[in-house]
Write a protein that holds these residues in place. Sequence first.
Motif, PDB file in Angstrom:
ATOM      1  N   GLN A 125       0.843  -1.181   0.000  1.00  0.00           N
ATOM      2  CA  GLN A 125       0.000   0.000   0.000  1.00  0.00           C
ATOM      3  C   GLN A 125       0.887   1.242   0.000  1.00  0.00           C
ATOM      4  O   GLN A 125       1.663   1.470   0.919  1.00  0.00           O
ATOM      5  N   PHE A 126       0.755   2.046  -1.034  1.00  0.00           N
ATOM      6  CA  PHE A 126       1.588   3.232  -1.213  1.00  0.00           C
ATOM      7  C   PHE A 126       1.014   4.420  -0.452  1.00  0.00           C
ATOM      8  O   PHE A 126      -0.164   4.751  -0.614  1.00  0.00           O
ATOM      9  N   LYS A 135       5.253   8.154  -9.464  1.00  0.00           N
ATOM     10  CA  LYS A 135       4.825   8.887 -10.656  1.00  0.00           C
ATOM     11  C   LYS A 135       5.970   9.734 -11.210  1.00  0.00           C
ATOM     12  O   LYS A 135       6.137   9.858 -12.425  1.00  0.00           O
ATOM     13  N   GLN A 136       6.770  10.294 -10.318  1.00  0.00           N
ATOM     14  CA  GLN A 136       7.915  11.107 -10.738  1.00  0.00           C
ATOM     15  C   GLN A 136       8.938  10.249 -11.491  1.00  0.00           C
ATOM     16  O   GLN A 136       9.532  10.699 -12.476  1.00  0.00           O
ATOM     17  N   LEU A 139       7.844   5.056 -13.747  1.00  0.00           N
ATOM     18  CA  LEU A 139       7.898   3.604 -13.915  1.00  0.00           C
ATOM     19  C   LEU A 139       6.488   3.018 -13.953  1.00  0.00           C
ATOM     20  O   LEU A 139       5.673   3.307 -13.074  1.00  0.00           O
ATOM     21  N   PRO A 140       6.191   2.176 -14.935  1.00  0.00           N
ATOM     22  CA  PRO A 140       4.886   1.498 -14.923  1.00  0.00           C
ATOM     23  C   PRO A 140       4.823   0.513 -13.768  1.00  0.00           C
ATOM     24  O   PRO A 140       5.843  -0.053 -13.355  1.00  0.00           O
ATOM     25  N   LEU A 141       3.640   0.311 -13.237  1.00  0.00           N
ATOM     26  CA  LEU A 141       3.445  -0.584 -12.104  1.00  0.00           C
ATOM     27  C   LEU A 141       2.150  -1.348 -12.272  1.00  0.00           C
ATOM     28  O   LEU A 141       1.142  -0.798 -12.740  1.00  0.00           O
ATOM     29  N   GLY A 150      -4.335   4.991  -9.780  1.00  0.00           N
ATOM     30  CA  GLY A 150      -3.765   5.336 -11.062  1.00  0.00           C
ATOM     31  C   GLY A 150      -3.044   4.199 -11.753  1.00  0.00           C
ATOM     32  O   GLY A 150      -2.496   4.397 -12.850  1.00  0.00           O
ATOM     33  N   TYR A 151      -3.035   3.003 -11.139  1.00  0.00           N
ATOM     34  CA  TYR A 151      -2.303   1.877 -11.713  1.00  0.00           C
ATOM     35  C   TYR A 151      -3.204   0.645 -11.763  1.00  0.00           C
ATOM     36  O   TYR A 151      -4.091   0.476 -10.925  1.00  0.00           O
TER      37      TYR A 151
END
Length: 322
Positions: A125-126, A135-136, A139-141, A150-151
């Motif tokens: 959990q971010f 996001k900066q 990298l795709p996740l 958002g992923y």
Amino acid sequence: MTIKDIAKQAGVTPSTVSRVLNQSGGYSDKTRQKVLQIAAELHYQKNEAASNLVAQTSNVIGVLITNATTSFAAPIIDGIEDWAYQHGIRILLAHCGLNDAARLKACLDLMAGQKVSGILSISVQFDATNLALLKQLGLPLVSLGVKVDGYPTVAIDDEKAAYTGTKYLLNRGYRRIALAAIDPTDPQTGQARCHGYQRALQKTGLAPLIIPGDYSFQAGYQAAKQLWQAALPPEAIFAASDDAAAGIVFYAQSQGLAVPEQLAVLGFDNSYVADLVYPGLTTVEQPFAQMGQLAIEALVMKTPLPDQVAYQIKERHSVGWR
């Protein structure tokens, strides 16, 4: 011929075969020799055509897991590594801790420094700061088990699965049903499973009983101890994980209680633990290996993901009839 065939003959996991063939360590010399011999006998060759499909990207994928003690992560990683090896992809594995923002940041920095082409996160959990960092970095996740804003996500419907598990116990005649070793403050998995459990009981007019915990063996043991010392012990305990269910069974047996005759135990995950305890755990099965393969395929090949992955009740012998 795949590494699953080699693993079956060698009596090891596909991830072990992958590590041997990639010379990435973590195995004995005896295991290495056995795997290489079987691979040669089976004339194993990598799927070069599939490897070429991903040649335009880096061949390193980062995998984030919370810790190495939970049993559910192993089959997911097996599924990821199996697919990765067959497609010429290498895996960088990092433990980011449970709700440890500083350690998660260090892991993201590591992934960026190693120039991974993407990240798979397993039940991570971010927090807002690390989500902004992700996001900066650009990298795709793909997240497994929990949603990351958002992923894309690969997961079962935890609320519906907990409802199904509770209804399974109700349909077998159990009425005093506790939910144990779950984190009700967890905004995703914990709360969803609590809601499913409560919704199933509310339809029958029964009162819920939730014993918090961190999904671990010890949490299950302590929950069972607390519940069995109550004035009116439960007839069944729905554990938030197989690890916790194993702790419940262990406590019951230490007290001379027969499972399921005196206490039914329902697990969650169908991890390897479900087959290790006696009696074997009836549990809510998540298709972990399939989830791992779906996630890495979506990350590398950009294939679409299902809205939710199917779950089912895997019956063994820890739940009977009342």
